[in-house]
Design an enzyme around this catalytic site. Structure first.
Site, PDB file in Angstrom:
ATOM      1  N   HIS A  81       2.737   9.691   9.495  1.00 42.71           N
ATOM      2  CA  HIS A  81       2.970   8.473   8.717  1.00 42.71           C
ATOM      3  C   HIS A  81       4.142   8.681   7.785  1.00 42.71           C
ATOM      4  CE1 HIS A  81       2.101   4.742   6.627  1.00 42.71           C
ATOM      5  NE2 HIS A  81       2.455   5.389   5.538  1.00 42.71           N
ATOM      6  N   ASP A 159      -7.335  -3.989   2.202  1.00 40.81           N
ATOM      7  CA  ASP A 159      -5.978  -3.546   1.851  1.00 40.81           C
ATOM      8  C   ASP A 159      -4.968  -4.653   2.120  1.00 40.81           C
ATOM      9  OD1 ASP A 159      -3.832  -1.571   1.210  1.00 40.81           O
ATOM     10  OD2 ASP A 159      -3.292  -2.036   3.273  1.00 40.81           O
ATOM     11  N   ARG A 166      -0.375  -7.269  -4.548  1.00 42.48           N
ATOM     12  CA  ARG A 166       0.471  -6.254  -5.223  1.00 42.48           C
ATOM     13  C   ARG A 166       1.935  -6.577  -5.013  1.00 42.48           C
ATOM     14  NH1 ARG A 166      -1.003  -1.087  -2.339  1.00 42.48           N
ATOM     15  NH2 ARG A 166       0.616  -0.167  -3.614  1.00 42.48           N
ATOM     16  N   SER A 181      -4.043   2.751  -0.290  1.00 40.13           N
ATOM     17  CA  SER A 181      -3.643   1.737   0.692  1.00 40.13           C
ATOM     18  C   SER A 181      -3.288   2.388   2.029  1.00 40.13           C
ATOM     19  CB  SER A 181      -2.445   0.961   0.130  1.00 40.13           C
ATOM     20  OG  SER A 181      -1.783   0.247   1.135  1.00 40.13           O
ATOM     21  N   LYS A 185      -5.949   2.797   5.972  1.00 38.08           N
ATOM     22  CA  LYS A 185      -5.595   2.470   7.357  1.00 38.08           C
ATOM     23  C   LYS A 185      -5.543   3.740   8.223  1.00 38.08           C
ATOM     24  CE  LYS A 185      -2.309   0.423   5.233  1.00 38.08           C
ATOM     25  NZ  LYS A 185      -1.278  -0.332   4.552  1.00 38.08           N
TER      26      LYS A 185
END
Ligand code: URA
Length: 423
Positions: A81, A159, A166, A181, A185
């Site tokens: 990620h 989220d 946000r 957040s 996921k």
């Protein structure tokens, strides 16, 4: 529980309990708490922070708001990620390369966020299918060893709702909120190991090493608590990665890299992330992973895997960029001193390559080329970069491109790419 009391508690620096965080996340997701109260709480969190336990409670509550994806695939099942940057096309090169090395990669990726691009938008420029069901992901991973598809709607719905609030209330840049957040996921899929590429610099969310390190450590620590083998690399984003930024342009650059013609910086990040996954899964040492990735990349071995995958899902790898190309010339002789990545990211958004609103349509053909990067010597009148545009006028785009560059008469050292490895 009174939501107002929880806002007050956080505003005054108090610590939220597990029950309180569950109540916050669930009541907001179900629509029982209005946006204005949640927005106030998020701003209080932005200023007061969340400690480790609270971050965990937020992650857990958002993770539990959705579905878990249990893929029945023999591993090692791994993921990467990135926290996002300009020209960050790493996933497109890394995923097929990892598959070539025997890993299984069920990557769920996002769309463009603010000034940074999104892997899913990039892939959509090929015309391929990017929304896959759990069964389809399983089938594609079994067939190609990797899959990159869009986040499904049933993963961490809390989220999605909180993130858009946000985004509208200037509370994205809170490290514990980013940790929870991202992980709400990433932890939803049954991968065994995950490596985070935390970008730092002008073209990233994290502008300095201190916050990048805090984010990297948070991501690794919480992931480990969930039983994942997790590690992180902190990598340079003080300038764009590779030579191009923009959706189709990045796919074209990735194809070139996969065929063995890669930019040094892109190669360095891809090989280092492979090294990290070797080490995390016990497949070998970091150095072994790095070298194996490098030789496969040099031999162009993952190119056909990527091409066949795109075509299997209905896309094409014969991409043409149908935009006007403007070559921007250097206004001075000297060395490139710094590049404002965020300004360039917003320039791509203005060109039409990103979104100002969630439902904006993307122009896949626009983007930027970087012929000179930090530390490169440049002569006045020599090509510095390229702007690919389909609207507006060349003069304006040229001015905007140039305003992101600073020059020096004296020599400038090239920045170090891999700043820290956490394994
Ligand atoms: N990416 C995410 O998924 N969440 C954040 O909060 C920031 C970046």
């Amino acid at each position: 529980m009174l939501f107002k009391e929880l806002i007050k508690k956080k505003r005054d620096g108090g610590k939220l309990s597990e029950e309180e965080v569950k109540f916050i996340v669930n009541s907001y997701t179900r629509g029982e708490t209005p946006d204005y109260q949640m927005a106030s709480l998020l701003m209080a969190i932005y200023f007061q922070g969340l400690d480790y336990d609270e971050t965990l409670y937020f992650t857990d509550s958002m993770l539990s708001s959705g579905k878990k994806v249990e893929l029945k695939i023999k591993g090692p099942l791994v993921d990467k990620h990135s926290t996002g940057g300009i020209g960050d096309k790493v996933s497109l090169v890394l995923a097929p390369l990892l598959a070539e090395l025997g890993f299984k990669v069920p990557m769920l990726a996002g769309r463009a966020l603010g000034f940074t691009g999104g892997t899913i938008d990039k892939l959509e420029s090929t015309g391929m299918k990017v929304e896959l069901s759990e069964e389809e992901i399983e089938e594609v991973v079994k067939k190609f060893g990797f899959s990159i598809s869009a986040q499904t709607k049933d993963i961490a719905p809390a989220d999605r709702k909180i993130y858009s609030l946000r985004d509208a209330t200037a509370t994205v840049e809170s490290i514990p909120l980013i940790v929870s957040s991202i992980l709400s996921k990433k932890l939803a899929v049954n991968t065994e190991a995950i490596v985070f590429d935390v970008k730092v610099g002008s073209g990233a969310f994290m502008k300095d090493m201190k916050s990048a390190k805090e984010l990297a450590e948070g991501l690794v620590k919480v992931s480990r608590l969930y039983g994942k083998r997790a590690g992180a690399l902190i990598t340079e984003m003080g300038q764009p990665l590779g030579r191009y930024a923009g959706n189709a342009l990045e796919v074209i650059e990735s194809l070139k890299a996969l065929s063995g013609e890669f930019e040094e910086d892109l190669k360095e990040v891809v090989c280092s992330l492979t090294g990290a996954l070797f080490s995390l899964t016990g497949k070998g040492s970091f150095e072994e992973g790095y070298q194996r990735a490098l030789s496969l990349l040099r031999e162009g071995r993952a190119f056909n895997r990527f091409k066949n995958w795109v075509e299997y899902l209905g896309g094409t790898t014969s991409l043409k960029v149908e935009a006007e190309k403007l070559t921007v010339l250097s206004p001075v002789s000297g060395y490139v001193k710094d590049i404002n990545g965020e300004a360039l990211g917003y320039l791509i958004v203005e060109l039409g390559g990103g979104r100002k609103k969630a439902d904006d349509k993307i122009d896949y053909s626009v983007g930027l080329g970087f012929l000179k990067k930090i530390g490169d010597k440049v002569e006045k009148g020599e090509p510095l970069g390229e702007v690919f545009y389909t609207k507006g006028n060349a003069k304006t785009w040229e001015e905007k491109f140039l305003s992101a560059f600073n020059f020096s008469y004296g020599e400038i050292r090239k920045p170090r790419l891999i700043k820290e490895v956490i394994l």
